[in-house]
Design an enzyme around this catalytic site. Structure first.
Site, mmCIF file in Angstrom:
data_model
loop_
_atom_site.group_PDB
_atom_site.id
_atom_site.type_symbol
_atom_site.label_atom_id
_atom_site.label_comp_id
_atom_site.label_asym_id
_atom_site.label_seq_id
_atom_site.Cartn_x
_atom_site.Cartn_y
_atom_site.Cartn_z
ATOM 1 N N ASP A 1 13.401 37.555 -33.031
ATOM 2 C CA ASP A 1 14.103 38.277 -31.966
ATOM 3 C C ASP A 1 13.099 39.249 -31.360
ATOM 4 O OD1 ASP A 1 15.645 40.038 -30.437
ATOM 5 O OD2 ASP A 1 16.615 40.964 -32.169
ATOM 6 N N GLU B 1 16.425 38.931 -26.373
ATOM 7 C CA GLU B 1 17.251 39.536 -27.417
ATOM 8 C C GLU B 1 18.717 39.595 -27.006
ATOM 9 O OE1 GLU B 1 17.167 43.231 -30.495
ATOM 10 O OE2 GLU B 1 16.495 43.701 -28.464
ATOM 11 N N GLU B 2 18.969 40.045 -25.784
ATOM 12 C CA GLU B 2 20.355 40.200 -25.333
ATOM 13 C C GLU B 2 21.092 38.870 -25.290
ATOM 14 O OE1 GLU B 2 17.992 43.673 -23.831
ATOM 15 O OE2 GLU B 2 17.714 41.503 -23.786
#
Length: 492
Positions: A257, A275-276
């Site tokens: 990540d 990441e989101e």
């Protein structure tokens, strides 16, 4: 720091309960719109405010645009048949989940169980520099995420303890505000609603573990010599221009990540990059934001077992929810999906400073911390890519090789590197093949990176790392440096 200060419940000794007013509102919600009168985004926001008032929380944490965002989403952006399904079926089931929070919390706080790692995995804050593991059931996680959706967590102490925001209030505001891309925010919301629909229809009964990993002092003493004298051979390195980290092919791997130092980054705000997106397709990752403070330079966070619920296409502004995903990865003996995700945060916009030895050291230690496995998984590979090389401004050529040597030193079986067709990675495969053919070690690569960085920082060279390393025209320039390195190594 006590966990109870972060929770929306009242505590009395070792037991927890909802405030009477909150329990009443949740009970009404659980019976559907006929009892709650909640059948629009505006109604839902008013309901959220009422529950926050009942717990004594202030309104300043609830931006006015949050109400407008909910109203816009459920009133215009979401097809009305789906909005009706949410208010009549999914939301009542979520309210029932929330009502059960005191019982689930009692089980996970006061009745922590012993798992195979020899420690107790109860819900608690894993503070900075405190290595440890929290193991949660997927049902409890669904309950915690419902409270996030309903913005029920107190927020006044979270900044004080370096914890990311956990309520969805700012996310709702981003759906409305014109300075954010509404389409990507709409599709992030669709992912979350799909997750809640799935768990309410059939609750999964597995587990997810959240681990704070820390490089302890003994692992960082005389660290420069540790890297420069390492004789560990570089592991296998595979380059792929297609595919992505979350759907890697070729064996079990630790999936990287590209994190913010605050876990989740902008997942619950306007962010919509690597990441989101992962936090939207695997929403159980979000639960870690409740109790995992900011990562320091010698820390990483590994989450094992977060299930994938949604398929998607695109990236950033083009991100689109495209439907249901049935996660078929097997579970381990503790009920965790065989999905290992490690959050490591790169330097943010370091510019020319990233070639300094102290910052190269910071990055390799961060990656090494993330890739280390203290639970017997060293034979698992690493699936990664252009870590910190997008908005964070990292040098892809430098960062790819940093990850390679960190994974090798950590004992990983291989690195599967996804370039996402980035032209900056064009020569990566050629460089890797050359170094592998010449049997380079971690120490060899480390010393070359430091040499390049010092020359780049001093302005002696201004070409890219791969150009400087180029196996054909660069061999003569490297011959004397390599001879010096091998001489030093043989004298150790």
């Amino acid at each position: 720091m006590e966990m109870k200060t972060l929770l929306p419940l009242r505590s009395s000794g070792s037991s927890y309960e909802w405030a009477v007013g909150v329990q009443r509102v949740l009970a009404d919600l659980s019976r559907g719109p006929a009892a709650s009168r909640v059948k629009s985004g505006e109604n839902l926001f008013d309901c959220i405010l009422e529950m926050r008032h009942e717990t004594g929380m202030q309104d300043y944490a609830m931006p006015e645009n949050a109400s407008r965002g909910l109203d816009l989403f459920f009133g215009k952006l979401l097809p009305q048949n789906l909005a009706r399904e949410f208010f009549h079926t999914t939301l009542p089931s979520m309210a029932k989940l929330a009502l059960d929070l005191p019982n689930l919390l009692d089980e996970h706080v006061n009745k922590g169980q012993l798992y195979g790692f020899g420690v107790e995995h109860r819900l608690r804050v894993l503070s900075s520099q405190e290595p440890g593991i929290v193991m949660l059931s997927q049902e409890f996680i669904a309950c915690l995420l419902t409270c996030s959706f309903l913005c029920l967590y107190p927020s006044q102490d979270r900044d004080k303890y370096n914890l990311p925001g956990i309520n969805l209030n700012k996310f709702y505001a981003c759906i409305y505000e014109k300075n954010h891309d509404r389409a990507s925010q709409q599709h992030k919301m669709l992912c979350l609603l799909h997750y809640f629909e799935r768990v309410c229809q059939g609750m999964p009964h597995g587990m997810v573990s959240y681990e704070r990993k820390v490089l302890l002092p003994w692992q960082t003493s005389d660290i420069l010599r540790f890297w420069s004298t390492s004789r560990v051979p570089l592991c296998k390195f595979q380059v792929s221009a297609t595919g992505d980290i979350s759907n890697h092919i070729g064996g079990e791997a630790l999936e990287v990540d590209f994190a913010n130092k605050y876990l989740g980054g902008g997942a619950l705000r306007a962010g919509c990059v690597q990441e989101e997106i992962r936090f939207m397709t695997n929403p159980e990752l979000i639960a870690g934001m409740l109790f995992l403070p900011m990562m320091e330079d010698n820390e990483s966070i590994e989450i094992f077992g977060a299930e994938c619920y949604s398929k998607y296409e695109g990236y950033g502004k083009s991100f689109t929810f495209v439907g249901d995903h049935q996660d078929e990865r097997p579970r381990d003996q503790w009920g965790r999906r065989m999905t290992r995700i490690v959050a490591i945060d790169a330097l943010a916009r370091p510019g020319a400073q990233q070639y300094k030895s102290v910052l190269i050291l910071r990055e390799v230690n961060k990656a090494f911390c993330g890739f280390l496995d203290r639970h017997g998984g060293e034979d698992v590979g690493v699936a990664t890519g252009n870590w910190g090389c997008g908005a964070f401004g990292g040098d892809l050529e430098l960062k790819s090789l940093i990850q390679w040597l960190a994974a090798s030193q950590a004992g990983r079986a291989y690195v599967k590197y996804y370039t996402f067709a980035d032209p900056r990675a064009q020569r990566l495969e050629e460089i890797v093949e050359w170094m592998s053919r010449e049997s380079w070690t971690v120490g060899d690569l480390w010393n070359i990176l430091l040499d390049y960085g010092s020359k780049r920082e001093a302005g002696v060279i201004d070409c890219g790392l791969f150009e400087w390393l180029r196996p054909v025209t660069g061999l003569r320039a490297l011959f004397s440096q390599l001879t010096s390195i091998f001489s030093r190594r043989s004298s150790v």
